[in-house]
Design an enzyme around this catalytic site. Sequence first.
Site, PDB file in Angstrom:
ATOM      1  CB  SER A   8      -0.907   0.019   1.236  1.00 29.48           C
ATOM      2  OG  SER A   8      -1.459   1.327   1.361  1.00 29.48           O
ATOM      3  CG  ASP A  35      -5.230   2.272   0.858  1.00 26.68           C
ATOM      4  OD1 ASP A  35      -6.162   1.461   0.840  1.00 26.68           O
ATOM      5  OD2 ASP A  35      -4.070   1.972   1.202  1.00 26.68           O
ATOM      6  CG  MET A  37      -8.643   6.955   2.508  1.00 30.33           C
ATOM      7  SD  MET A  37      -7.654   7.116   3.996  1.00 30.33           S
ATOM      8  CE  MET A  37      -6.831   5.528   4.006  1.00 30.33           C
ATOM      9  CG  HIS A  66      -9.327  -0.126  -0.423  1.00 32.45           C
ATOM     10  ND1 HIS A  66      -8.723  -0.273   0.825  1.00 32.45           N
ATOM     11  CD2 HIS A  66     -10.653  -0.195  -0.187  1.00 32.45           C
ATOM     12  CE1 HIS A  66      -9.649  -0.413   1.749  1.00 32.45           C
ATOM     13  NE2 HIS A  66     -10.836  -0.357   1.168  1.00 32.45           N
ATOM     14  CG  MET A  68     -11.493   2.972   2.071  1.00 33.46           C
ATOM     15  SD  MET A  68      -9.959   3.026   3.004  1.00 33.46           S
ATOM     16  CE  MET A  68      -8.807   3.092   1.639  1.00 33.46           C
ATOM     17  CG  MET A 137     -11.687  -2.926   5.284  1.00 32.49           C
ATOM     18  SD  MET A 137     -10.187  -2.585   4.333  1.00 32.49           S
ATOM     19  CE  MET A 137      -9.191  -1.686   5.527  1.00 32.49           C
ATOM     20  N   GLY A 142      -9.234   3.847   6.983  1.00 29.30           N
ATOM     21  CA  GLY A 142      -8.993   5.279   7.151  1.00 29.30           C
ATOM     22  C   GLY A 142      -7.540   5.611   7.435  1.00 29.30           C
ATOM     23  N   GLY A 144      -3.295   4.020   7.971  1.00 30.53           N
ATOM     24  CA  GLY A 144      -2.307   2.953   8.016  1.00 30.53           C
ATOM     25  C   GLY A 144      -1.789   2.808   9.441  1.00 30.53           C
ATOM     26  CG  ASP A 175      -6.249  -2.944   3.254  1.00 28.04           C
ATOM     27  OD1 ASP A 175      -5.151  -2.677   3.759  1.00 28.04           O
ATOM     28  OD2 ASP A 175      -6.911  -2.132   2.565  1.00 28.04           O
ATOM     29  N   GLY A 177      -2.801  -3.967   9.128  1.00 29.24           N
ATOM     30  CA  GLY A 177      -2.054  -4.621  10.206  1.00 29.24           C
ATOM     31  C   GLY A 177      -1.347  -5.899   9.787  1.00 29.24           C
ATOM     32  N   GLY A 197       1.186  -2.006   4.185  1.00 28.70           N
ATOM     33  CA  GLY A 197       1.651  -0.631   4.047  1.00 28.70           C
ATOM     34  C   GLY A 197       2.839  -0.356   4.930  1.00 28.70           C
ATOM     35  CB  SER A 198       3.138   0.889   8.411  1.00 31.12           C
ATOM     36  OG  SER A 198       2.112   0.090   8.874  1.00 31.12           O
TER      37      SER A 198
HETATM   38  C1  DX5 Z   1      -6.470   1.492   5.543  1.00 28.99           C
HETATM   39  C2  DX5 Z   1      -5.993   1.132   4.173  1.00 28.99           C
HETATM   40  C3  DX5 Z   1      -4.852   0.208   4.137  1.00 28.99           C
HETATM   41  C4  DX5 Z   1      -3.604   0.730   4.790  1.00 28.99           C
HETATM   42  C5  DX5 Z   1      -2.924  -0.460   5.403  1.00 28.99           C
HETATM   43  O1  DX5 Z   1      -7.663   2.183   5.459  1.00 28.99           O
HETATM   44  O2  DX5 Z   1      -7.047   0.520   3.441  1.00 28.99           O
HETATM   45  O3  DX5 Z   1      -4.573  -0.248   2.824  1.00 28.99           O
HETATM   46  O4  DX5 Z   1      -2.717   1.361   3.903  1.00 28.99           O
HETATM   47  O5  DX5 Z   1      -1.866   0.013   6.166  1.00 28.99           O
HETATM   48  P1  DX5 Z   1      -1.081  -0.919   7.173  1.00 28.99           P
HETATM   49  O6  DX5 Z   1      -0.513  -2.066   6.393  1.00 28.99           O
HETATM   50  O7  DX5 Z   1      -0.047  -0.009   7.718  1.00 28.99           O
HETATM   51  O8  DX5 Z   1      -2.055  -1.398   8.220  1.00 28.99           O
HETATM   52 ZN    ZN Z   2      -6.553  -0.418   1.480  1.00 30.25          ZN
END
Ligand code: DX5
Ligand code: ZN
Length: 216
Positions: A8, A35, A37, A66, A68, A137, A142, A144, A175, A177, A197-198
């Site tokens: 991500s 992502d 948003m 994705h 949102m 999810m 919302g 990361g 998606d 954590g 992501g992170s």
């Molecule tokens: C959250 C996003 C995710 C986010 C995941 O709303 O949909 O895709 O980037 O980030 P991590 O991997 O850090 O939880």
């Molecule tokens: Zn996402």
Amino acid sequence: MQTLISPSLLAADFMNLKADIDMVNNSDADWFHLDIMDGVFVPNISYGLPLVSQISKIAKKPLDVHLMIIDPDRYIEAFKKAGSDILTVHYEACTHLHRTVQNIHSHGMKAGVSLNPHTPISVLEDIIQDIDLVLLMSVNPGFGGQSFIENTYTKIKKLKALITEKNTDVIIEIDGGVNLETGKKLVEAGADALVAGSFVFNSTNPTQTIAELKQL
Ligand code: DX5
Ligand code: ZN
């Protein structure tokens, strides 16, 4: 089949985005997870169409977008034009989900449906045969960097049972954590694709981290 990995870019370094895109291009990753948003469906605003369009020019792997956002139908054509390959909408954001899925398909994209952590698998009973991907999810959408919600493992098992019952073929993507520990258990539970992501972009060697996730 090997696990599909979708880093991500929300956690990428936006001041050096090209470097991070090149890293993903040259890694074992399968897709780019983008992502979007709107500050309404989720309490955060990320980035939009101009950036997706720029990313698509140098991305050498499919764009896994994705959304949102509320009323995503308004933007389906625009995301196709911006280079989206997979377009995922939220069940909670669509009044006429079947029509939305038809609309995504009519634009030549794969259609995904995402469920928030509190939304039961059963709502997919009459749409599962019409979609290509379910994005579960494992955090509240919302942001990361949030911690993983354990109930996700149970939801994957329920989703797998539904897919088997309906005799269909749907990618199960998770998606939020995701790290090596949660990722391993997710794959064991039946996940086909992992968004990270992170865990990827905050690691000292993102290429290596992607390779490790790919081996799960
Ligand atoms: C959250 C996003 C995710 C986010 C995941 O709303 O949909 O895709 O980037 O980030 P991590 O991997 O850090 O939880
Ligand atoms: Zn996402």
